[in-house]
Structures are given as C-alpha cells and as structure tokens.
Design a protein around this motif. Sequence first.
Motif, PDB file in Angstrom:
ATOM      1  N   PRO A  78     -27.302  42.477  19.389  1.00 60.21           N
ATOM      2  CA  PRO A  78     -28.340  43.519  19.452  1.00 60.21           C
ATOM      3  C   PRO A  78     -29.533  43.151  20.341  1.00 60.21           C
ATOM      4  N   LEU A  79     -29.771  41.847  20.525  1.00 60.91           N
ATOM      5  CA  LEU A  79     -30.906  41.452  21.369  1.00 60.91           C
ATOM      6  C   LEU A  79     -30.690  41.814  22.848  1.00 60.91           C
ATOM      7  N   VAL A  80     -29.409  41.995  23.230  1.00 55.56           N
ATOM      8  CA  VAL A  80     -29.131  42.451  24.605  1.00 55.56           C
ATOM      9  C   VAL A  80     -29.877  43.757  24.859  1.00 55.56           C
ATOM     10  N   TRP A  81     -29.847  44.627  23.841  1.00 60.12           N
ATOM     11  CA  TRP A  81     -30.426  45.971  24.006  1.00 60.12           C
ATOM     12  C   TRP A  81     -31.930  45.985  23.771  1.00 60.12           C
ATOM     13  N   LYS A  82     -32.400  44.917  23.119  1.00 58.71           N
ATOM     14  CA  LYS A  82     -33.846  44.736  22.989  1.00 58.71           C
ATOM     15  C   LYS A  82     -34.394  44.343  24.375  1.00 58.71           C
ATOM     16  N   ALA A  83     -33.725  43.345  24.978  1.00 62.07           N
ATOM     17  CA  ALA A  83     -34.180  42.850  26.288  1.00 62.07           C
ATOM     18  C   ALA A  83     -34.081  43.943  27.348  1.00 62.07           C
ATOM     19  N   SER A  84     -33.022  44.713  27.309  1.00 59.39           N
ATOM     20  CA  SER A  84     -32.802  45.716  28.365  1.00 59.39           C
ATOM     21  C   SER A  84     -33.766  46.891  28.249  1.00 59.39           C
ATOM     22  N   GLY A  85     -34.403  47.007  27.085  1.00 64.96           N
ATOM     23  CA  GLY A  85     -35.351  48.114  26.894  1.00 64.96           C
ATOM     24  C   GLY A  85     -34.727  49.305  26.186  1.00 64.96           C
ATOM     25  N   HIS A  86     -33.399  49.235  25.921  1.00 62.73           N
ATOM     26  CA  HIS A  86     -32.737  50.407  25.326  1.00 62.73           C
ATOM     27  C   HIS A  86     -33.175  50.671  23.883  1.00 62.73           C
ATOM     28  N   VAL A 147     -26.844  45.584  11.790  1.00 60.76           N
ATOM     29  CA  VAL A 147     -26.944  46.678  12.762  1.00 60.76           C
ATOM     30  C   VAL A 147     -26.519  46.194  14.151  1.00 60.76           C
ATOM     31  N   ALA A 148     -25.643  46.970  14.785  1.00 65.69           N
ATOM     32  CA  ALA A 148     -25.258  46.691  16.174  1.00 65.69           C
ATOM     33  C   ALA A 148     -25.132  48.034  16.887  1.00 65.69           C
ATOM     34  N   TYR A 149     -24.939  47.984  18.187  1.00 68.16           N
ATOM     35  CA  TYR A 149     -24.891  49.223  18.975  1.00 68.16           C
ATOM     36  C   TYR A 149     -23.644  49.261  19.837  1.00 68.16           C
ATOM     37  N   LEU A 150     -23.123  50.468  20.030  1.00 60.99           N
ATOM     38  CA  LEU A 150     -22.076  50.646  21.033  1.00 60.99           C
ATOM     39  C   LEU A 150     -22.818  50.756  22.363  1.00 60.99           C
ATOM     40  N   ARG A 151     -22.359  50.015  23.363  1.00 62.27           N
ATOM     41  CA  ARG A 151     -23.135  49.936  24.614  1.00 62.27           C
ATOM     42  C   ARG A 151     -23.351  51.325  25.240  1.00 62.27           C
ATOM     43  N   PRO A 152     -24.566  51.580  25.743  1.00 60.80           N
ATOM     44  CA  PRO A 152     -24.822  52.845  26.435  1.00 60.80           C
ATOM     45  C   PRO A 152     -24.550  52.742  27.934  1.00 60.80           C
ATOM     46  N   GLU A 153     -24.234  51.546  28.428  1.00 59.21           N
ATOM     47  CA  GLU A 153     -23.846  51.321  29.828  1.00 59.21           C
ATOM     48  C   GLU A 153     -23.065  50.020  29.861  1.00 59.21           C
ATOM     49  N   THR A 154     -22.214  49.859  30.876  1.00 62.17           N
ATOM     50  CA  THR A 154     -21.412  48.626  30.927  1.00 62.17           C
ATOM     51  C   THR A 154     -22.183  47.487  31.591  1.00 62.17           C
ATOM     52  N   PHE A 159     -24.920  41.399  33.345  1.00 65.06           N
ATOM     53  CA  PHE A 159     -26.179  40.647  33.502  1.00 65.06           C
ATOM     54  C   PHE A 159     -26.199  39.412  32.599  1.00 65.06           C
ATOM     55  N   VAL A 160     -25.811  39.602  31.313  1.00 66.61           N
ATOM     56  CA  VAL A 160     -25.907  38.459  30.394  1.00 66.61           C
ATOM     57  C   VAL A 160     -24.864  37.383  30.724  1.00 66.61           C
ATOM     58  N   ASN A 161     -23.822  37.756  31.471  1.00 69.90           N
ATOM     59  CA  ASN A 161     -22.791  36.784  31.873  1.00 69.90           C
ATOM     60  C   ASN A 161     -22.967  36.310  33.316  1.00 69.90           C
ATOM     61  N   PHE A 162     -24.091  36.645  33.923  1.00 76.27           N
ATOM     62  CA  PHE A 162     -24.244  36.392  35.361  1.00 76.27           C
ATOM     63  C   PHE A 162     -23.887  34.946  35.743  1.00 76.27           C
ATOM     64  N   LYS A 163     -24.414  34.002  34.953  1.00 75.90           N
ATOM     65  CA  LYS A 163     -24.190  32.588  35.290  1.00 75.90           C
ATOM     66  C   LYS A 163     -22.715  32.197  35.122  1.00 75.90           C
ATOM     67  N   ASN A 164     -22.112  32.639  33.990  1.00 80.04           N
ATOM     68  CA  ASN A 164     -20.685  32.355  33.781  1.00 80.04           C
ATOM     69  C   ASN A 164     -19.862  32.888  34.945  1.00 80.04           C
ATOM     70  N   ALA A 284     -35.492  40.139  32.472  1.00 81.91           N
ATOM     71  CA  ALA A 284     -35.646  40.580  31.072  1.00 81.91           C
ATOM     72  C   ALA A 284     -34.806  39.707  30.151  1.00 81.91           C
ATOM     73  N   HIS A 285     -33.574  39.381  30.569  1.00 81.31           N
ATOM     74  CA  HIS A 285     -32.712  38.548  29.711  1.00 81.31           C
ATOM     75  C   HIS A 285     -33.169  37.089  29.705  1.00 81.31           C
ATOM     76  N   MET A 286     -33.695  36.620  30.823  1.00 88.03           N
ATOM     77  CA  MET A 286     -34.189  35.229  30.843  1.00 88.03           C
ATOM     78  C   MET A 286     -35.384  35.108  29.899  1.00 88.03           C
ATOM     79  N   LYS A 287     -36.230  36.141  29.903  1.00 91.95           N
ATOM     80  CA  LYS A 287     -37.435  36.094  29.090  1.00 91.95           C
ATOM     81  C   LYS A 287     -37.093  36.075  27.598  1.00 91.95           C
ATOM     82  N   LEU A 288     -36.212  36.979  27.169  1.00 95.08           N
ATOM     83  CA  LEU A 288     -35.940  37.062  25.731  1.00 95.08           C
ATOM     84  C   LEU A 288     -35.011  35.942  25.243  1.00 95.08           C
ATOM     85  N   SER A 289     -34.030  35.556  26.058  1.00 98.15           N
ATOM     86  CA  SER A 289     -33.069  34.539  25.588  1.00 98.15           C
ATOM     87  C   SER A 289     -33.594  33.117  25.802  1.00 98.15           C
TER      88      SER A 289
END
Length: 446
Positions: A78-86, A147-154, A159-164, A284-289
């Motif tokens: 769920p923090l993915v969607w917190k960071a993204s602003g969704h 609580v979790a969310y179904l993604r609103p965009e792919t 982004f969260v896997n960019f480094k991998n 945004a993801h670097m900041k929150l994670s």
Amino acid sequence: MEATASPQRVSMDEITALAKRRGFIFQSSEIYGGINGFWDYGPLGAVLKANVKRAWWRDTVELRDDVVAFDSAIVMHPLVWKASGHVDAFHDVMVDCKVCKHRFRYDQLADTAQCPDCGSKASFTDPRNFNLMMRTSVGPMEDTSSVAYLRPETAQGIFVNFKNIYQSARKRPPFGVAQIGKSFRNEITPGNFTYRLREFEQAELEYFVPDDGKDLDAFTEWVERRKAWYASYGIASERLRFYELGEAERPHYAKAGVDVEYLFPWGWGERESIAHRGTYDLDAHMKLSGKDLRFFDEAAKTHYTPLLIESSAGVDRTLLTFMIDAYERERSVDPNGKETERTVLRFHPQIAPVQVAVFSLARNKPELVERAVAIEGALRRSHRTQYDEGNIGQLYRRQDEIGTPLCVTVDYETLGDGSVTVRARDSMQQDRVAGDALQSYLEKRL
Ligand code: GAP
C-alpha cells in the motif's frame, strides 16, 4: 468510400449491437443484470484484443533493443500508492442528487443546479472528493492493516523495480521498460461502452533518459513514433489528434505532455497520454522507502536520477478506436441493378481476428467440405483462419461484419484443377487462384 471527420459516421448503438451480435464484447454478468463499468470480450473480441496488444508489443518491445519487458503484480504494498500520490490525491469531485440518489462527476455536469436524471432543482449535495482506488483486503483478517489496492496504473510496478530491472537487464539510460496489464479505477460514471471502465488494460512504456539536455528530443521522438504506429494500422488521420497540453494543464513536475485523442461518436476523447514526468516518480519512491533507486554510471562513477518519458495507452480504448474507425455501412449496386447494403469492418490484416475464411460452396457435398477443411487446416499454420459453409452471400456478409480481409471458396472447379476463388473484403473483387499459388497470394495481400 471517403472517411469524413463527422462524429455521427457511426453511432455507439450500432457498434455495441455489432459487438454483441458477432461475439466481440458482452456486458459482464449479463444474466444478473450486468455490472456497471465491466465488460467481457467474446470469442472474436478476445482475439482482437490479443492482436491489438501484440501490435503494440511488437513495435514497442520486440523491434527495439532499448526496451525491455516487465509484468508486475496487480496488488502491491500500500505504501507504493502513498508515495505515488494515489492514496491522497487520486480523486474526482462528485455530487449526489438527494432526490433520485444518482451520483455525478461534478466537472461533467452541464448544469450544476438541475439533476440531469430526474430533473430536480437544487437537489445536489455539496461537492465531495471521491477516491478512485479500488480497495481489497489481503490475508485472513479484515482490518486496517490488511487494506490493499488494485493498481490504478501499471507504471508504478516499473518505478519500484527500477533498480532490479536496469541491473539485471544490464541497461543504461536511455532505455525503456514496457508492460501490458490490468488496471482498476472506481470511476464515478463509467460509460460510453468500453471507453470508461472500472477494470481495463493499459499498455505503458516508461522510458528513462539521462539529464543531458536531450530529454525533450526523446519526448518528441516518442510522440512521432506513436503517430507512426497509429498510421501504420490505418487509423484515419482526420479522426486522430495529438493535443499538446499547455503549462496550466500539466502537473507541475511535467515538462511536456501530449494527449492522443480520437474522434469518437460523441466527440474527441483521450485514448493515450504521453508525458515528460521528470524525476517525480523515482524521487517519490526514494523519499518514502529510503532506498536509493538512482542509476549508477560505472564509467563516470556517479549516481543520478534519470528523467522519465511515459507513453500510456488504454488497450480497451485502442480496441474500441480500431472498431469504430474500421466500421462502415456501404451501399452498392449489384450486377442485376439491385441496391444492396453491407456492414464492413475494415480492420488492418494484422488486427483482424480472422484473416482468411475458407468456405465450402455446399454443405451437403462431402468432397467439397473435405477439400475446404483441408485447405483451412493447411493455412492455419501461417494465418488466423476459420472454416464455414452454406449460402455464399450470407457467409460473405458475416465475414465482412467481423472484418475478415479475404475469403476463399472451394467449388466444383476446385475438385478438377485445385483452383479456388478468393474474394477481397474491401473491393469485393474475386480472383481465381491456382491451388499451389494460394499461399503466396495470401501472403502478398495480408
Ligand atoms: N500511467 C499514466 C496513466 O495511467 P492516464 O492518463 O490516467 O495515465 C492512461 O491513463 C490511459 O489509460 C488513458 O489514456 C486511457 O486510454 C486509459 N484509461 C484510463 N482510465 C481508463 C478507464 N477508466 N477506462 C478505460 N481506459 C482508461
């Protein structure tokens, strides 16, 4: 027939009826009255959708050496969607009519004083924010921690896997990551058939570039590539426009943005967005994670955050665009002077669900049926084919309506010399083709 830029060229009722009649698209859960914002793809629609996705994938991934594939989970932390602003900002403003209880998007109301459904005056509640995220809960307990969310965009999965991704694929910017997959949005007012859905598919390309002053060139190149893509599948240029967003229409971090719009029967509608998103998403993801997602440039021994060019297309809207654009009611006069009318879907051969239909002239003549079935079986290896039999006029009409470019008919002459009749969907022209020349004839035309 000349295509005109009139939105009235075909009505949504005609498209919806054809889609159901021929097995392209059905209302989801129809026997229970349907569920708003969800549709099912029928036997031909499922193939059409796979073809649309394949066309995008081939041009965006397979024919390039600078784009890699990706497929992320629909449910993410769920923090993915917190960071993204969704979680905090992905909402529409809505109002309810206190009389008929219907809900409306505030920005879509032509008259904010009168309910468009029941006609009541001054019956709206105050405008309120409505979050579009589709919620679910994960695990056996249903509480706030599940609580979790179904993604609103792919895109966020990339982004969260960019480094991998860049490390495992050994890529350095400029390079892209492409993904096709389902997304979910709890739209207040789904509608216009499959235009605004609550469950839909996106084809997204996230293209990372170094901050070397050439980022706007990369943006323009992707806009041009997308223009070429639509043109290569025959979408009428007068019904497609690339609308450049002004500064006030773009998010504050976006340096440039273009909406790809199509002239639907109700007017212009967005079907893809191309955006220069800067470093916003990775930041945004670097900041929150607290994790470093920057690219490490081995040669220069420096870390930097690449800029992002995104091209995000809706698969369902692309399919709908292809159907509407291909649709034509055509009048012609037959050799006996009789006026006839036909409905034809002029799909590009790579998009058409069936590329070659093979008919037996008569269904009660085993030798014709056997021969036609054998020809269809042989063509199956190289083309999407279908076998049918019966009244030739009716068979042609059916194949025209599902957009099959070529029909092959086996008749009594075939039994003698092996030749067949090939009839073209668009010109309705018929050619007699020798049996051993059929494969190359079809390849030339498809
Ligand atoms: N990652 C960027 C993004 O998601 P968007 O403009 O919100 O951007 C991109 O969506 C595309 O996804 C749209 O142009 C549209 O084709 C498709 N799309 C968005 N919401 C949709 C919906 N409710 N139903 C069908 N397609 C939708």
